[in-house]
Scaffold this active site. Structure first.
Site, PDB file in Angstrom:
ATOM      1  N   GLU A  15      -1.540  -5.404   8.695  1.00  0.00           N
ATOM      2  CA  GLU A  15      -0.865  -4.774   9.549  1.00  0.00           C
ATOM      3  C   GLU A  15      -1.705  -4.939  11.130  1.00  0.00           C
ATOM      4  O   GLU A  15      -2.644  -5.128  10.999  1.00  0.00           O
ATOM      5  CB  GLU A  15      -0.873  -3.307   9.231  1.00  0.00           C
ATOM      6  CG  GLU A  15      -0.017  -2.667   8.208  1.00  0.00           C
ATOM      7  CD  GLU A  15       0.344  -1.390   7.897  1.00  0.00           C
ATOM      8  OE1 GLU A  15       0.057  -0.692   8.741  1.00  0.00           O
ATOM      9  OE2 GLU A  15       0.715  -0.937   6.721  1.00  0.00           O
ATOM     10  N   GLU A  49       8.872  -4.273  11.170  1.00  0.00           N
ATOM     11  CA  GLU A  49       9.296  -2.820  10.412  1.00  0.00           C
ATOM     12  C   GLU A  49       9.677  -2.069  11.662  1.00  0.00           C
ATOM     13  O   GLU A  49       9.017  -1.793  12.770  1.00  0.00           O
ATOM     14  CB  GLU A  49       8.000  -2.260   9.942  1.00  0.00           C
ATOM     15  CG  GLU A  49       8.384  -0.918   9.192  1.00  0.00           C
ATOM     16  CD  GLU A  49       7.326  -0.445   8.117  1.00  0.00           C
ATOM     17  OE1 GLU A  49       6.437  -1.002   7.797  1.00  0.00           O
ATOM     18  OE2 GLU A  49       7.637   0.818   8.027  1.00  0.00           O
ATOM     19  N   ASP A  63       0.857  -1.127  -0.038  1.00  0.00           N
ATOM     20  CA  ASP A  63       0.084  -0.102   0.091  1.00  0.00           C
ATOM     21  C   ASP A  63       0.880   1.028   0.064  1.00  0.00           C
ATOM     22  O   ASP A  63       0.417   2.339  -0.042  1.00  0.00           O
ATOM     23  CB  ASP A  63      -0.947   0.055   1.202  1.00  0.00           C
ATOM     24  CG  ASP A  63      -0.386   0.097   2.682  1.00  0.00           C
ATOM     25  OD1 ASP A  63       0.855  -0.118   2.619  1.00  0.00           O
ATOM     26  OD2 ASP A  63      -1.202   0.230   3.594  1.00  0.00           O
ATOM     27  N   SER A  64       2.198   1.139  -0.049  1.00  0.00           N
ATOM     28  CA  SER A  64       3.077   2.078  -0.164  1.00  0.00           C
ATOM     29  C   SER A  64       2.879   2.796  -1.566  1.00  0.00           C
ATOM     30  O   SER A  64       3.558   3.662  -2.052  1.00  0.00           O
ATOM     31  CB  SER A  64       4.438   1.691   0.013  1.00  0.00           C
ATOM     32  OG  SER A  64       4.822   0.587  -0.944  1.00  0.00           O
ATOM     33  N   LYS A  68      -1.487  -9.418   2.870  1.00  0.00           N
ATOM     34  CA  LYS A  68      -0.788  -8.948   4.274  1.00  0.00           C
ATOM     35  C   LYS A  68      -1.554  -7.948   5.060  1.00  0.00           C
ATOM     36  O   LYS A  68      -2.513  -7.367   4.605  1.00  0.00           O
ATOM     37  CB  LYS A  68       0.591  -8.059   3.859  1.00  0.00           C
ATOM     38  CG  LYS A  68       1.245  -7.725   4.880  1.00  0.00           C
ATOM     39  CD  LYS A  68       2.699  -7.011   4.694  1.00  0.00           C
ATOM     40  CE  LYS A  68       2.397  -5.617   4.174  1.00  0.00           C
ATOM     41  NZ  LYS A  68       2.103  -4.590   5.076  1.00  0.00           N
ATOM     42  N   ASP A 116      -1.189  -6.233  -0.342  1.00  0.00           N
ATOM     43  CA  ASP A 116      -1.159  -5.546   1.032  1.00  0.00           C
ATOM     44  C   ASP A 116      -2.797  -4.939   1.128  1.00  0.00           C
ATOM     45  O   ASP A 116      -3.258  -4.132   0.418  1.00  0.00           O
ATOM     46  CB  ASP A 116      -0.355  -4.509   0.807  1.00  0.00           C
ATOM     47  CG  ASP A 116       0.058  -3.986   2.222  1.00  0.00           C
ATOM     48  OD1 ASP A 116      -0.200  -4.573   3.329  1.00  0.00           O
ATOM     49  OD2 ASP A 116       0.983  -3.143   2.129  1.00  0.00           O
TER      50      ASP A 116
HETATM   51  O1  KIV Z   1       3.361  -1.051   1.658  1.00  0.00           O
HETATM   52  C1  KIV Z   1       4.596  -1.380   1.785  1.00  0.00           C
HETATM   53  O2  KIV Z   1       5.401  -1.249   0.976  1.00  0.00           O
HETATM   54  C2  KIV Z   1       4.822  -2.275   3.023  1.00  0.00           C
HETATM   55  C3  KIV Z   1       6.367  -2.847   3.116  1.00  0.00           C
HETATM   56  C4  KIV Z   1       7.033  -1.535   3.609  1.00  0.00           C
HETATM   57  C5  KIV Z   1       6.439  -3.956   4.108  1.00  0.00           C
HETATM   58  O3  KIV Z   1       4.190  -2.810   3.806  1.00  0.00           O
END
Ligand code: KIV
Length: 279
Positions: free
Chosen positions: A117, A184, A46-47, A115, A85
């Site tokens: 969080e 992280e 989600d980056s 994924k 994510d």
């Molecule tokens: O969204 C992302 O890129 C991440 C990584 C930094 C682990 O969650």
């Protein structure tokens, strides 16, 4: 159809001691290169919000954008395991939306896993998603989607009390059936303890060398994003510089009538040109 790396093979790497490599991807061409390089896991992070869409926070990216980009990534990956994510809106507003959204990553976009969080109801969500047969990667320590509650974007678990919470969270995610956990921004000594205590792999980002694997945001590693560069990022290339140079050269050559030259143009016979002129 090429065979992708399985979750079981990722877990087996912890036992064999082979380090696990993870990088983010957001589009087809990036995914092709990452897969060609032999990276084990491709994370559609989600980056995306920050490094591709120019948004201030990952909270601003939703399922629509994530699925759109995850589809493109999955078109490019043959060998790696692809993880989608889950954006904040997919599970942290209404936990009962989590399974439906996790299934979208798998069924619509072609991802192999998702994924999550850490947040207050993370264990319930992980359990529900795993129960549907969807592999889950956990994420503890600094969790950007709830960074405000953690005092901002800073190292987590520096005192024994907060470190213990992170250890407990990682262990609880393992107990709920997660196949690996991202750590992280935690001290390397804490990451070492967690890595020793878990039987599933730990994937570090700003968590030191003792993790079973490492993940970076690809745009950071390539030097393509410098709005905010955390201490843990190592720039393996400076593609901003190289890209700017190439674009500037294109601009200069067009202005100077040097591009396109004969090599980059198509010709036709004089006879045909004359026929056009006669017509
Ligand atoms: O969204 C992302 O890129 C991440 C990584 C930094 C682990 O969650």
């Amino acid at each position: 159809m090429n065979q992708r790396i399985t979750v079981q093979e990722i877990i087996a790497k912890k036992k064999s001691g082979e380090k696990i490599t993870v990088l983010t991807a957001y589009d087809y061409s990036g995914a092709l290169l990452i897969d060609k390089a032999g990276i084990d896991i491709v994370l559609v992070g989600d980056s995306l919000a920050n490094v591709v869409l120019g948004l201030d926070s990952t909270l601003e990216v939703g399922m629509a954008e994530m699925i759109h980009h995850a589809k493109a990534v999955n078109r490019g990956v043959k060998r790696a395991l692809v993880v989608g994510d889950m954006p904040y809106e997919a599970y942290q507003i209404d936990v009962f939306k989590a399974v439906e959204n996790a299934k979208r990553f798998v069924d619509e976009a072609g991802c192999d896993a998702i994924k999550l969080e850490w947040f207050d109801q993370c264990l319930e969500v992980a359990e529900m998603v795993v129960a549907q047969g969807i592999p889950v990667m956990g994420h503890v320590g600094l969790t950007p989607q709830t960074a405000e509650k953690l005092g901002g974007f800073k190292v987590q678990g520096k005192d024994a009390e907060s470190a213990k919470k992170i250890i407990d969270n990682a262990k609880a995610l393992e107990a709920k059936g997660c196949f690996c956990v991202v750590l992280e921004c935690v001290p390397f000594a804490l990451a070492e303890i967690i890595t020793k205590e878990l039987s599933i792999p730990t994937i570090g980002i700003g968590a030191g060398v003792y993790c079973d694997g490492q993940v970076l945001v690809t745009n950071d590693l390539l030097g393509l994003f410098d709005r905010y560069v955390p201490k843990f990022v190592k720039k393996y290339a400076d593609l901003s510089e190289a890209t700017l140079k190439a674009i500037t050269q294109f601009r200069d050559e067009v202005k100077a009538r040097k591009f396109p030259d004969v090599e980059h143009s198509y010709s036709m016979s004089i006879d045909e040109i004359n026929r056009i002129k006669e017509a």
